[in-house]
Enzyme design. Structure first.
Site, PDB file in Angstrom:
ATOM      1  N   LYS A 211       0.930  -1.391  -0.033  1.00  0.00           N
ATOM      2  CA  LYS A 211       0.151  -0.140  -0.163  1.00  0.00           C
ATOM      3  C   LYS A 211       0.991   1.272   0.003  1.00  0.00           C
ATOM      4  CE  LYS A 211      -3.479  -2.894   0.398  1.00  0.00           C
ATOM      5  NZ  LYS A 211      -5.012  -3.006   0.091  1.00  0.00           N
ATOM      6  N   ASN A 212       0.171   2.246  -0.239  1.00  0.00           N
ATOM      7  CA  ASN A 212       1.121   3.771  -0.299  1.00  0.00           C
ATOM      8  C   ASN A 212       1.792   3.955   1.021  1.00  0.00           C
ATOM      9  OD1 ASN A 212      -0.389   3.521  -2.648  1.00  0.00           O
ATOM     10  ND2 ASN A 212      -0.489   6.097  -2.615  1.00  0.00           N
TER      11      ASN A 212
END
Ligand SMILES: *Cc1c(COP(=O)(O)O)cnc(C)c1O
Length: 398
Positions: A211-212
């Protein structure tokens, strides 16, 4: 790297430029190498303090992430799926209550509903933003509906204005599954924006490594602006206990490890720079792919910022799988997020959905393709990827 395009069309296509380095979908090793001294110091401190469960880094990280998100309360937990389950548990919906979820999302959104004995009700998405269609949500509301879960897919907010209005009108809770859009903002009114995940009753996120904002393993969190709900969620995530060995609720064992919190504290400091790099990468793709017939670029909703967890194009009917295979031959990885809509997943057949019921989600499953977009991707690699996409369509049209 002799692609079949050159065999078909040897005279007209220049050879693709050679990429300077292998292209990865995700390059966590490069990301970690760039911040290695900070990570090492954080990990060493956790080892020295030896408080591996609910150690100081957990609360510190929650504070720092809350500040980053404009003052929301942050409740860390074990992973993004647990965060969704805890969010639903905190609503205390009656057994069998309906929860509206997008037909096009990662399965966890629906799974959290089903595992609690609630009924997932799918709603179709919009063909341009891939996010929940408010009109489809409105049509899915019944007297048994208890909540709506909006997913901010690929890094861009679902229509929070329309969904908030619907939720208010029908007295439903709005949960935001923000696993893919941490740091994105939504324009609520003229001059007033809010961070994704902080608009509904509860927001959730995931720190899955890709994920970011990713940990070195599983992790997740919930967001809320309601202090009482924050306290309840903290208890639910820790065996429903109000103090040690006193359990007022049936909860979960779902905590963020101190080690992961310490890593996330380091990474949060770099998130704005990484997000900007993703946005620059997306602009570069827009420019390089804008004129390619057969490819529809990701559409931006002007009311949302986009943090590009994925750069997802849609490909002309029937060409997606061939494009993906061609790119693979040219050394370009890509992924289909997602190949099956939630309503047609085998585990959810008991809901009685049929193919054809959510045509937009079904069409997207046949046409979407996500190209590499991580912060360490170099402009020359993107140039190579775009040239490969152009070469594919040039070969097709000849
Ligand atoms: C990743 C993801 C989840 C689940 O998060 P985990 O931490 O893997 O449990 C839920 N919803 C969406 C939209 C996701 O992308």
């Amino acid at each position: 790297m002799a692609g079949f395009i050159f065999d078909q069309n040897p005279l007209f296509l220049p050879p693709l430029p050679t990429p300077t380095a292998p292209i990865h979908l995700l390059d966590l090793a490069a990301q970690h190498a760039a911040i290695q001294p900070e990570l090492d110091a954080a990990l060493q401190q956790v080892l020295r303090q030896a408080a591996f469960i609910q150690g100081p880094a957990v609360g510190e990280f929650a504070q720092e992430l809350g500040a980053y998100l404009g003052g929301a309360q942050v409740i860390p937990c074990g992973n993004g799926t647990d965060a969704l389950q805890l969010a639903l548990m905190s609503l205390r919906l009656p057994a069998g209550a309906e929860v509206i979820v997008p037909a096009f999302t990662y399965v966890a959104t629906m799974e959290a509903v089903a595992i609690l004995g609630l009924r997932p009700v799918c709603a179709d998405v919009l063909p341009d933003t891939f996010n929940l269609d408010p009109a489809a949500v409105a049509a899915a509301i019944t007297p048994r509906t208890g909540a709506i879960i909006a997913v901010h897919l690929f890094g861009q907010c679902a229509d929070l204005t329309a969904l908030t209005a619907l939720a208010r009108q029908h007295q439903l809770a709005l949960i935001e599954d923000n696993a893919q859009a941490i740091g994105a903002t939504w324009q609520l009114t003229e001059g007033k924006a809010a961070f994704a995940g902080t608009v509904g009753e509860v927001g959730t996120t995931s720190f899955f490594p890709s994920k970011n904002l990713g940990a070195l393993g599983d992790g997740g969190a919930l967001f809320t602006r309601d202090a009482a709900r924050a306290t309840y969620l903290r208890q639910l995530a820790n065996h429903g206990q109000t103090r040690k060995y006193y359990h007022e609720h049936i909860g979960l064992n779902s905590r963020l490890d101190t080690l992961q919190a310490a890593v996330l504290q380091v990474k949060l400091r770099h998130l704005p720079v990484w997000t900007a790099a993703r946005q620059r990468g997306a602009a570069h793709y827009d420019e390089a792919l804008g004129a390619v017939p057969g490819v529809q670029l990701p559409v931006r909703d002007p009311r949302s910022t986009h943090v590009f967890h994925q750069y997802t194009v849609t490909v002309e009917a029937g060409q997606r799988d061939a494009l993906q295979a061609f790119l693979r031959e040219q050394g370009v990885p890509s992924v289909v997020y997602y190949p099956v809509p939630t309503h047609l997943q085998p585990a959810y057949q008991y809901l009685g959905y049929q193919a054809g019921q959510f045509p937009v989600a079904e069409a997207l499953c046949r046409t979407v393709l996500s190209l590499p977009i991580h912060p360490s991707l170099m402009p020359e690699q993107q140039g190579y990827i775009a040239a490969a996409v152009r070469a594919f369509f040039a070969g097709r049209s000849s």
